[in-house]
Design a protein around this motif. Structure first.
Motif, PDB file in Angstrom:
ATOM      1  N   VAL A 142       0.840  -1.200   0.000  1.00 47.69           N
ATOM      2  CA  VAL A 142       0.000   0.000   0.000  1.00 47.69           C
ATOM      3  C   VAL A 142       0.873   1.248   0.000  1.00 47.69           C
ATOM      4  O   VAL A 142       0.650   2.193  -0.763  1.00 47.69           O
ATOM      5  N   GLN A 231      -8.779 -14.765  -7.900  1.00 48.29           N
ATOM      6  CA  GLN A 231      -9.209 -14.047  -9.103  1.00 48.29           C
ATOM      7  C   GLN A 231      -9.601 -14.983 -10.249  1.00 48.29           C
ATOM      8  O   GLN A 231     -10.648 -14.805 -10.878  1.00 48.29           O
ATOM      9  N   SER A 237     -12.405  -9.803  -8.427  1.00 52.35           N
ATOM     10  CA  SER A 237     -11.569  -8.767  -9.016  1.00 52.35           C
ATOM     11  C   SER A 237     -10.285  -8.589  -8.212  1.00 52.35           C
ATOM     12  O   SER A 237     -10.135  -9.111  -7.099  1.00 52.35           O
ATOM     13  N   ALA A 238      -9.356  -7.808  -8.779  1.00 53.58           N
ATOM     14  CA  ALA A 238      -8.106  -7.517  -8.075  1.00 53.58           C
ATOM     15  C   ALA A 238      -8.364  -6.760  -6.779  1.00 53.58           C
ATOM     16  O   ALA A 238      -7.713  -7.005  -5.757  1.00 53.58           O
ATOM     17  N   THR A 239      -9.338  -5.847  -6.817  1.00 52.86           N
ATOM     18  CA  THR A 239      -9.690  -5.104  -5.596  1.00 52.86           C
ATOM     19  C   THR A 239     -10.252  -6.042  -4.540  1.00 52.86           C
ATOM     20  O   THR A 239      -9.916  -5.938  -3.347  1.00 52.86           O
ATOM     21  N   GLN A 240     -11.120  -6.966  -4.964  1.00 50.52           N
ATOM     22  CA  GLN A 240     -11.682  -7.927  -4.020  1.00 50.52           C
ATOM     23  C   GLN A 240     -10.597  -8.834  -3.448  1.00 50.52           C
ATOM     24  O   GLN A 240     -10.632  -9.179  -2.261  1.00 50.52           O
ATOM     25  N   SER A 242      -7.496  -7.953  -2.929  1.00 52.84           N
ATOM     26  CA  SER A 242      -6.792  -7.140  -1.936  1.00 52.84           C
ATOM     27  C   SER A 242      -7.539  -7.133  -0.608  1.00 52.84           C
ATOM     28  O   SER A 242      -6.926  -7.210   0.461  1.00 52.84           O
ATOM     29  N   LEU A 243      -8.867  -7.060  -0.674  1.00 56.48           N
ATOM     30  CA  LEU A 243      -9.673  -7.075   0.545  1.00 56.48           C
ATOM     31  C   LEU A 243      -9.596  -8.429   1.242  1.00 56.48           C
ATOM     32  O   LEU A 243      -9.503  -8.505   2.470  1.00 56.48           O
TER      33      LEU A 243
END
Length: 387
Positions: A142, A231, A237-240, A242-243
């Motif tokens: 991050v 993924q 998704s990539a954002t999901q 990361s979460l």
């Protein structure tokens, strides 16, 4: 002193994860291929393992503080060379030195704790170090991603240089020599060989060290494969992803906090056994669900969380128990644990990709095998009488 030691232990995730967002830009900037840039990660990890294996035994004869000072100075200098590297070849070499010197801080941070504490207190402190180890992989990418646009990839290495200087200041101000001269071993090859023989001849140490390394092997199987599993297999998704990764990392930190609260109420070995049992159970269910039931988010994600959560009861406790078995050669013991940790990670990482990007089975198999071997080592080797 504990905060300074924790910063030293955060060397690997900081120096590994902070520059990852800049890899594509680095490839273009240095006029090299993706493979060339990836070698900067490979040489860093190799240096990290070799640095621990060399420095740990030396510290049993020379003491901890002098080597910590030298290591952090070299770490700062090599980080600066990375920032200034004109070619990928220079960067690869500097990363190897950066890894070697970073390994000095990691191995000696464990040795310092082993010098000053034992038993329940040692387990608490190692669990605290694991909390920092859990936070650093979350924060590093991050921070790196946030810094990439304003200061570029070279700027990220300047930030790592500054962090290395902060580590040096922490060593100079807060970390005294913890191994007095009367407890040191003589120098020379014979003394080093004797230390290795003493440590490797302790079956209880081998059992706890195996539990530690195999637990990290399971963790690295998850780290290496989870981007593709979440993924490509689960269709997120990539954002999901990361979460999901952040949630599991929070679970690891939470487990370490719970572990520190339970130490004293329960025996450290019992907490370690709980962690390995949970890891084995969750890994087995993960494999069964993957092979028989198929890949479903509502099954795989909770089981992955349980695997990562179990490591909060595995890593710190196995470290404390292992180091407690070889108090007169804590540096050598720490070196063997660290080298086996990263060596096993290097083996596991490519294996989890053998089935391709469309299946979670190799990851689940790696976790089950690692957990099963850790359980076997814990139940057989650590029950023998102390030598």
């Amino acid at each position: 002193m504990l905060c300074a030691l924790a910063l030293l232990s955060a060397t690997a995730p900081l120096a590994t994860d902070m520059y990852l967002p800049g890899l594509p830009i680095m490839s273009e900037s240095l006029g090299t291929s993706t493979v060339g840039i990836q070698l900067t990660l490979t040489t860093f990890m190799a240096g990290l393992g070799i640095g621990q294996l060399v420095t740990g035994p030396l510290s049993d004869g020379w003491g901890r503080r002098r080597l910590l000072i030298i290591g952090t100075i070299v770490l700062a200098a090599s980080s600066a060379v990375c920032a200034l590297a004109p070619t990928v070849e220079v960067l690869i070499g500097a990363r190897a030195i950066q890894g070697f010197s970073g390994g000095i801080g990691i191995v000696l941070a464990r040795a310092v704790i082993a010098d000053r504490t034992s038993g329940h207190e040692s387990a608490r402190l190692f669990s605290f170090m694991m909390i920092i180890g859990g936070i650093a992989p979350i924060a590093a990418p991050v921070i790196g991603g946030a810094l990439l646009d304003p200061i570029g990839w070279r700027g990220i290495f300047w930030v790592l240089t500054g962090a290395s200087i902060a580590m040096l200041a922490g060593v100079l101000v807060f970390i005294p020599e913890t191994l007095p001269p009367e407890k040191r071993h003589g120098g020379g090859f014979a003394a080093l060989a004797g230390n290795f023989g003493y440590v490797l001849g302790n079956r209880r140490f081998i059992g706890y060290a195996a539990s530690f390394a195999l637990g990290f092997g399971a963790m690295f199987a998850y780290i290496s494969a989870s981007p593709f599993v979440v993924q490509n297999v689960l269709g997120m998704s990539a954002t999901q992803f990361s979460l999901v990764f952040a949630a599991n990392s929070v679970g690891l930190v939470t487990a370490n906090i719970i572990n520190t609260r339970l130490i004293g109420r329960f025996e450290v070995r019992s907490l370690l056994l709980f962690g390995v049992t949970l890891m084995s159970t969750a890994g087995t269910l993960l494999l069964v669900s993957t092979v028989i039931l198929g890949a479903h988010r509502w099954l795989l994600l909770p089981l992955l969380f349980a695997v990562v959560f179990s490591l909060g009861f595995t890593m710190g406790n196995s470290t404390a128990l292992g180091q407690g078995e070889v108090p007169s050669a804590a540096g050598t013991g720490s070196a063997i644990m660290g080298a086996s940790q990263f060596g096993l990670a290097a083996i596991v990482s490519p294996l989890v990709g053998l089935g391709g990007e469309g299946t979670a089975a190799p990851m689940a198999i790696a976790i089950v095998v690692s957990a099963g071997l850790a359980m076997t080592a814990l139940l057989t080797l650590t029950r023998v009488p102390r030598t």
